[in-house]
Design an enzyme around this catalytic site. Structure first.
Site, PDB file in Angstrom:
ATOM      1  N   CYS B  83      -5.871  -8.118  28.928  1.00 46.05           N
ATOM      2  CA  CYS B  83      -4.673  -8.146  28.334  1.00 46.05           C
ATOM      3  C   CYS B  83      -3.360  -8.429  29.050  1.00 46.05           C
ATOM      4  O   CYS B  83      -2.564  -8.899  28.882  1.00 46.05           O
ATOM      5  CB  CYS B  83      -4.079  -6.721  27.474  1.00 46.05           C
ATOM      6  SG  CYS B  83      -5.382  -6.560  26.222  1.00 46.05           S
ATOM      7  N   HIS B 334       0.530  -8.852  19.231  1.00 49.87           N
ATOM      8  CA  HIS B 334      -0.235  -8.801  20.550  1.00 49.87           C
ATOM      9  C   HIS B 334      -1.426  -9.716  20.456  1.00 49.87           C
ATOM     10  O   HIS B 334      -2.518  -9.155  20.646  1.00 49.87           O
ATOM     11  CB  HIS B 334      -0.565  -7.376  20.947  1.00 49.87           C
ATOM     12  CG  HIS B 334      -1.194  -7.357  22.393  1.00 49.87           C
ATOM     13  ND1 HIS B 334      -0.735  -7.973  23.404  1.00 49.87           N
ATOM     14  CD2 HIS B 334      -2.039  -6.061  22.477  1.00 49.87           C
ATOM     15  CE1 HIS B 334      -1.714  -7.289  24.545  1.00 49.87           C
ATOM     16  NE2 HIS B 334      -2.367  -6.367  24.117  1.00 49.87           N
TER      17      HIS B 334
END
Lengths: 387, 387
Positions: B83, B334
């Site tokens: 991420c 996200h």
């Protein structure tokens, strides 16, 4: 821009390495390169790997492998450009040292390909092509390179036997390399009689599926000179990187790889070198036809004459332009993310004069060419013995 | 080392974008950033993406996306740190300009997450953890962050309500952001009554699954000044990147994220800045507990006081340290590989004074924190309005 040199090289065992996981293979190569360099501190790590998510369910290799090496904390990043992942890992590390962000870097590549079935492996490799425009319609890499081979034969009169000669030469080289996956010599007849994969390519025209890792330690040039301890210093004189239309059907001409030509022009111009200066080459022979097209695209032979190079002996050890002295992808093996780094390992070994029975005499200038897909990504690096 | 500035920013639509593929989302963000910068020529591209092989069967995004943008030929590389892939894409582009290898770069991030089932998506995200030591035993990210939350509550007395206040604040911010995936305001009661995911975390403590892309154009500083056309110039004053033990059980303390602390120290020292200088923050609130721990790890509040920040109003718009004015991962969404770049998009917009109803007054110094896994990779960037 600061100059950069290779100060250490290392390889893991290559082949069907059932007893090791990805992290173990990588760490073997990394530790070996650090020991060769004689350093125990690195500023950052790059990891070239194509598809560890598809092969072993693991992304985030940067952090994973820094941890495994015992240097958690050190910045570590995975980079990916399909089978050119090793090449871009080298370039990314080069940029960090050139900029001054780092003085010593570990540039690496790894792929663990044999933990999945053959079909899953083919599907993972196909992710280097255009999923929506090629793969969904059934294209795989043997099929795509077969079309390139057929086009080259049609346009330039390249023969089925000339393709076979590339494999024969590279196996003869690999037989001299203790790190090679397949060390047996083969004949043109062996290639012609081997199982058909995608006409005109047979199984012995194809590089194998390989588990393996490779690592090089890079350092800023003046620091490299301090650490050399009398060994020759191998400088990265130029590095070029280029892309192309990803889908083969989008290209104007399937018989040449423009990304390789562009990357080579950049690498040669930065190095102040030309094709005639090159003493030894490692190039991306994922299929026999690839070596033929790449020699032409690099300007190492005229267009259309790639097929004649292996039969003439020019690209064999002892010839004027030894190509793939390591055995190349064909014989040494092709753990896709590791290949671009392994080429630098081989050429550094050659330029140091440490290649033993496969040593190229008087090697001073070397060229590595690494590519992804059907040539949509290419990285070309010129290495030289520093004076 | 040459200095680097952000000269253009762009986002694709974010959310469950059924009508667009990965390449379309990315190209929308890229074109938008290039138009914002007013440039039509770039030297190279970096693409942060965590797991496109697992999500859409496509690796080799560098070549694919350069082609899609119509600039096939330009060097383009995917970089990945789970991420934190966007953060490392920014850093890689920064290094190329700092070194002199490039003058203008397109640094991007993308993830297309909704083309697979929920279970497949959870499995793809889990590839950021240690596959052999965590995932094989059943760990998923909500479970790992739940353990961090429990440990923080136990050690510092952080309350369930304090976790909820982070989500409430970030949704209030996101309600002001036309790009946010979830623009509704929520209450502490909403969070407490929402579905349980992994005790003590409920669904409204978790960032969503998002399709989206983000892009920034970077240029060498003197060139950026020529291209500015009167707009404020946003300089990358410092960038830090660090790793940590990848498996949560290997860490000495689950209530802090040392990779973020290390990366922040590097970014602050390069910038000649300290936590007290920061006017606005975008940080990686993948779960509510993450914002609390990261504020502490960045030195933006004392250890153990992260939980008090949202309830006190300090981290809200209008407070002393507005944090996640974009809505953060929680409300804005996200798309994992895009998040690190989207943070730079938001902070550049803030530093330019172009953030409209969510504008932070007198924002001169901004900080972005992006992380991978449970914090095994972290990138921290300090941005400033250039004088």
């Amino acid at each position: 821009m600061r100059e950069v040199a290779v100060i250490g090289v290392g390889l893991s065992p290559w082949g069907e390495v059932w007893e090791s996981s990805l992290r173990t293979l990588w760490t073997q190569a990394a530790v070996s390169a650090l020991a060769d360099a004689g350093v125990d501190k690195i500023d950052a790590i790059t990891v070239g790997s194509m598809a560890p998510g598809l092969y072993v369910g693991q992304e985030h290799l940067g952090a994973l492998l820094a941890d495994e090496l015992g240097v958690a904390g050190v910045p570590a990043t995975r980079v990916e450009s399909a089978c050119a992942s090793g090449g871009v890992a080298l370039k990314a590390a080069f940029a960090e040292i050139a900029s001054g962000l780092a003085d010593v870097m570990l540039a690496t590549g790894v792929e663990k390909m044999t933990d999945v079935s053959g079909d899953e492996c083919t599907a993972a490799l196909a992710a280097a092509a255009d999923a929506e425009q090629e793969v969904f319609y059934g294209a795989t890499f043997p099929g795509l390179y077969a079309m390139m081979a057929r086009a080259h034969m049609e346009r330039w009169g390249t023969t089925r036997e000339q393709l076979a000669e590339v494999a024969v030469k590279n196996h003869a080289h690999g037989a001299l390399n203790p790190h090679a996956q397949f060390r047996q010599k083969i004949t043109v007849e062996d290639v012609l009689n081997s199982a058909k994969i995608a006409e005109p390519l047979n199984i012995l025209d194809c590089s194998p599926i390989t588990d393996g890792a490779a690592a090089v330690v890079l350092a800023e040039l003046s620091l490299a000179k301090k650490l050399a301890k009398g060994r020759p210093i191998v400088r990265i004189a130029g590095i070029g990187h280029a892309t192309d239309r990803i889908a083969l059907h989008s290209r104007v001409d399937m018989t040449t790889i423009p990304a390789t030509t562009k990357a080579a022009q950049k690498a040669f111009s930065t190095a102040g070198r030309a094709p005639k200066d090159v003493n030894v080459v490692e190039l991306h022979d994922c299929f026999t036809i690839a070596e033929i097209i790449v020699l032409e695209s690099l300007g190492l032979c005229p267009p259309g004459e790639g097929g004649k190079q292996a039969p003439s002996g020019r690209t064999a050890l002892g010839g004027a332009l030894p190509t793939n002295p390591s055995g190349g992808l064909k014989s040494k093996g092709h753990p896709v993310g590791a290949t671009g780094i392994a080429q630098i390992v081989e050429l550094t070994t050659q330029l140091r004069g440490e290649a033993g029975p496969r040593q190229v005499a008087k090697a001073r200038v070397a060229l590595a060419q690494n590519m992804g897909g059907t040539g949509a990504s290419s990285v070309v690096t010129v290495l030289e013995v520093a004076s």
